[in-house]
Motif scaffolding. Structure first.
Motif, short mmCIF file in Angstrom:
data_model
loop_
_atom_site.label_atom_id
_atom_site.label_comp_id
_atom_site.label_asym_id
_atom_site.label_seq_id
_atom_site.Cartn_x
_atom_site.Cartn_y
_atom_site.Cartn_z
N ASP A 147 0.99 -1.01 -0.12
CA ASP A 147 0.09 -0.35 -0.06
C ASP A 147 0.56 1.48 0.21
O ASP A 147 0.51 1.87 -1.14
N LEU A 148 1.96 1.66 0.66
CA LEU A 148 2.33 2.69 0.60
C LEU A 148 3.42 2.68 -0.48
O LEU A 148 3.47 4.28 -1.00
N CYS A 501 -6.58 2.87 -3.06
CA CYS A 501 -7.74 1.64 -2.21
C CYS A 501 -8.05 1.98 -0.90
O CYS A 501 -7.24 2.34 -0.08
N SER A 502 -8.68 1.25 -0.59
CA SER A 502 -8.88 1.17 0.70
C SER A 502 -8.12 0.46 1.56
O SER A 502 -8.06 -0.61 1.16
N ALA A 578 -9.90 -5.20 3.67
CA ALA A 578 -8.88 -4.44 5.04
C ALA A 578 -7.91 -4.87 4.69
O ALA A 578 -6.92 -4.09 4.29
N LEU A 579 -8.10 -5.52 3.45
CA LEU A 579 -6.44 -5.47 2.77
C LEU A 579 -6.58 -4.69 1.75
O LEU A 579 -7.00 -5.44 0.77
N HIS A 580 -5.23 -3.78 1.33
CA HIS A 580 -5.33 -3.44 0.27
C HIS A 580 -5.19 -4.44 -1.36
O HIS A 580 -5.60 -3.87 -2.22
N ARG A 586 -8.53 -3.79 -7.75
CA ARG A 586 -7.50 -4.96 -7.81
C ARG A 586 -7.87 -6.48 -7.32
O ARG A 586 -7.37 -7.13 -6.69
N CYS A 587 -7.81 -7.20 -8.69
CA CYS A 587 -8.67 -8.36 -8.96
C CYS A 587 -8.52 -8.99 -9.98
O CYS A 587 -7.42 -7.95 -10.81
#
Length: 758
Positions: A147-148, A501-502, A578-580, A586-587
């Motif tokens: 994510d960073l 992203c979430s 919960a995960l980026h 992102r699929c």
């Protein structure tokens, strides 16, 4: 520290579901940071307070937000009033997207450097994970590391392709390059792979993983292996080198598309049939000069009676510059070399290992079957055009440069017997379409689009509107920036970008950052859900190129385009994992197009159009017969359009086979080979249109996804929505079984559950 938006609601939102000790510590830290911020930047505090939007707390369907949503897109004067504060020359500027670093070109380097330091600390933590308690956190730590990196890479990639300021474009490109190179190094860092493997080899650790963590662990493990993690050190360095070259060649291929011949000149007498006003604008010293690509060339192809003129324009517009072809062939060669380096025969093999189709053989089988099924209908459509050409007195067979002309004439003949399509656009102002999207989302999913005034410096152009996405139970869930109007220098291609992203931020992570004094918060939107969990909100940009007007009126194809792009945005909004690594879009690539293609079905449904489509002057509802007639016109050449997509998908597969490594590889020869086998018109010799096929970079070996997801979307539409497209339980079913999972669950499983659940 992470900021909660709206900022003034912090004290009431952050205390729910917290242990007493954490609660006291957080409140103490909050007071300390707020006090420091007030001393350092009183103007910024005032700006944040003024940006508080009461509409976020209004009841669903409130008249103010619904009306304002339409007005800010339809009425320029209302938009000027609504956005007045963002133009205040005395106000302190926030950064792009409210990112506190991005107030200037120099800020991109600061943002990248600061992120790089955090990433390195995160890497050290992962490398030193050995105990069960440490290994349990490895997947989340790797996800946070990803994510960073993506916060900088995704945002910088968007900015360098969109921002009008050259200095900022260069700075964004440099930030992108630094972070992308570091990411490629990490992908071949054996210590990170070993830490993940230690976690996965420990049954006690794996038993504590959530389903999402297991999914992400599998994805990351495969990604490491696709990156040649088990190769010798020299080969890993070569992988990084090739990946960096591909990252440079791809944008070059996209941004430098150009024809070999830029202009053609004709005597005006040869342009009979073309709009005289257009001809006059292009005439200088008695000669008409037409750019070989763009609106003028397209208009000429559809209207000029002289076949030789159309042929010249067609061939020039389908012949790429030699330099562009060289860039493409170099890109394809580098990808093929990378595939061999990691033990695969072709790049398509690499690209498809984690896709729904799974292999190049499966994709080719699907496309060949579709080509066989499509051939009769496509041939019938072409036979109709050939007959029209013959009836017009032309004896030569139908050629590629004839198709657009005779299609336009056929459409004109149909429209002349009915009311024109220009009448239809009168019912689709941009504001009403945006209003309709919000109403549709509210009916199906309980979310709505709320206009929000931007802060000075928050957007890259004064045209950009910000919408906050509000869920009826979870509150603020996403931010969407809409850049929808045409302007000089803007890329005309419609697109969706997820800039961030979430992702859930754990209490432990938040507290650790706060106690260390690390200013993790980049200023962008985050919020606590009602259950107390803290999430960074997905930040989305939608780009279109609609003609301006008062109001801007969309034709029906443009309405479908906007619905399509908003389908991608919907996936980002509601795929709040919960995960980026599995959030929203992102699929798998051949699953990512499903929500957007499905939205095109909604755009054609009378029940949905009835929510919003009204005449921009009289406010009369749209006569649905107009839509039925327009859809009939679209279907006239639908088989040929599908044929074109099949051809391009097969070309994509051929380019990502072993061919680029063969001596004398010629992408133009391959293009004509595929065209000759699957096309139904004679090949236009000398052309090299592949240089304009921009999707070859972003969709390398996966362009088939559009056709693949079209079939899946048709089935979901028929089984779930067709009988009543506005049923809330159908929307909830689709949201819960498809959208919310992002990439955390197999597309095949989500599809089967969605269509089988009664």
């Amino acid at each position: 520290m992470y900021r909660v938006v709206p900022h003034s609601a912090w004290s009431t939102l952050c205390t729910r579901c917290w242990r007493k000790q954490q609660q006291q510590l957080l409140l103490l830290l909050q007071k300390r940071h707020l006090a420091a911020a007030a001393v350092e930047s009183p103007k910024l505090g005032a700006a944040a307070a003024s940006a508080f939007n009461p509409a976020l707390h209004s009841a669903p369907g409130a008249g103010w937000e619904d009306k304002t949503l339409r007005d800010i897109f339809d009425n320029p004067s209302i938009w000027r009033d609504f956005s007045a504060k963002s133009h205040n020359p005395t106000a302190q500027h926030t950064g792009l997207f409210q990112n506190k670093d991005l107030t200037s070109a120099a800020g991109f380097k600061a943002y990248a450097d600061r992120t790089l330091q955090k990433a390195k600390r995160q890497v050290d933590k992962i490398l030193n994970a050995y105990t069960p308690d440490e290994l349990v956190r490895v997947v989340r730590d790797l996800d946070r590391l990803s994510d960073l990196l993506c916060r900088v890479i995704d945002m910088s990639d968007f900015v360098r392709a969109t921002h009008p300021d050259r200095k900022i474009v260069v700075a964004a490109h440099e930030a992108y390059t630094v972070m992308y190179e570091y990411m490629n190094v990490l992908n071949t860092t054996t210590g990170l792979y070993d830490a993940l493997k230690r976690a996965l080899d420990n049954p006690e650790v794996v038993a504590k993983f959530s389903d999402e963590e297991r999914a992400v662990a599998t994805i990351l493990y495969k990604d490491f292996e696709k990156s040649g993690i088990n190769l010798p050190a020299g080969a890993r360095r070569k992988f990084v080198e090739l990946s960096n070259e591909i990252a440079e060649l791809g944008p070059q291929f996209i941004n430098e598309m150009a024809p070999e011949t830029h202009f053609l000149t004709f005597d005006s007498a040869r342009l009979r049939g073309m709009d005289p006003m257009v001809v006059r604008e292009l005439t200088k010293r008695g000669k008409v000069t037409i750019p070989t690509i763009g609106m003028a060339a397209n208009h000429a192809i559809r209207s000029v009676e002289d076949e030789e003129v159309r042929k010249e324009i067609y061939i020039a517009g389908h012949t790429s510059s030699a330099r562009q072809i060289g860039v493409l062939e170099e890109l394809l060669k580098r990808r093929a070399e990378l595939a061999v380096l990691v033990g695969r025969e072709t790049y398509a093999e690499v690209a498809l290992t984690d896709k729904m189709a799974s292999s190049p053989e499966a994709v080719t089988k699907f496309l060949n079957a579709l080509a066989d099924a499509n051939r009769p209908a496509a041939q019938t459509e072409l036979d109709g055009l050939a007959l029209l050409k013959k009836q017009s007195g032309q004896s030569l067979p139908l050629q590629p440069w004839d198709k657009d002309l005779y299609t336009a004439r056929m459409m004109h003949a149909i429209r002349s017997r009915r009311r024109g399509s220009d009448i239809l656009s009168s019912y689709f102002s941009l504001g009403t379409v945006m209003q309709g999207l919000s109403r549709l989302f509210n009916r199906l999913y309980g979310v709505r689009l709320v206009p929000r005034e931007t802060l000075p410096g928050e957007t890259w152009n004064d045209d950009v509107r910000r919408l906050d996405v509000i869920d009826e139970t979870d509150g603020h869930i996403a931010v969407v920036y809409c850049d929808l109007f045409e302007r000089a220098g803007k890329n005309p291609n419609p697109a969706h970008f997820t800039l961030r992203c979430s992702r859930q931020i754990s209490d432990e992570e938040y507290l650790a950052e706060a106690l260390e004094g690390a200013r993790e918060d980049d200023g962008m939107a985050s919020v606590r859900r009602p259950d107390g969990t803290l999430y960074q909100l997905p930040t989305i940009a939608l780009i279109c190129d609609f003609a301006r007007g008062n109001p801007a009126l969309l034709n029906f194809r443009e309405v479908q385009t906007l619905f399509h792009e908003m389908g991608h945005a919907l996936h980002s909004m509601l795929g709040r994992t919960a995960l980026h690594n599995v959030a929203g879009t992102r699929c798998a690539t051949d699953w990512a197009e499903l929500p957007s293609v499905l939205m095109e079905h909604f755009a054609r449904a009378p029940e949905v159009l009835g929510l919003f489509a009204r005449h921009h002057q009289t406010d009369e509802p749209l006569p649905m017969q107009l839509v039925a007639e327009r859809l009939q016109q679209e279907e006239l050449m639908q088989a040929m359009e599908t044929r074109t997509q099949i051809l391009l998908s097969l070309l994509d597969q051929r380019y990502h086979s072993g061919l680029p490594l063969q001596r004398g590889f010629d992408s133009t020869a391959v293009y004509h080979e595929v065209e000759g086998r699957y096309g139904l018109l004679p090949a236009a010799r000398g052309t090299s249109w592949q240089g304009f096929f921009g999707h070859l970079f972003g969709y390398g070996a996966t362009y088939y996804a559009y056709l693949f997801d079209r079939a899946i979307a048709a089935k979901i539409w028929k089984d779930v929505f067709e009988q009543d497209p506005l049923r809330r339980d159908s929307g909830e079913r689709y949201k819960e079984e498809v959208l919310r999972w992002g990439g955390a669950r197999s597309g095949w499983r989500s599809y089967s559950i969605c269509v089988l659940v009664v």
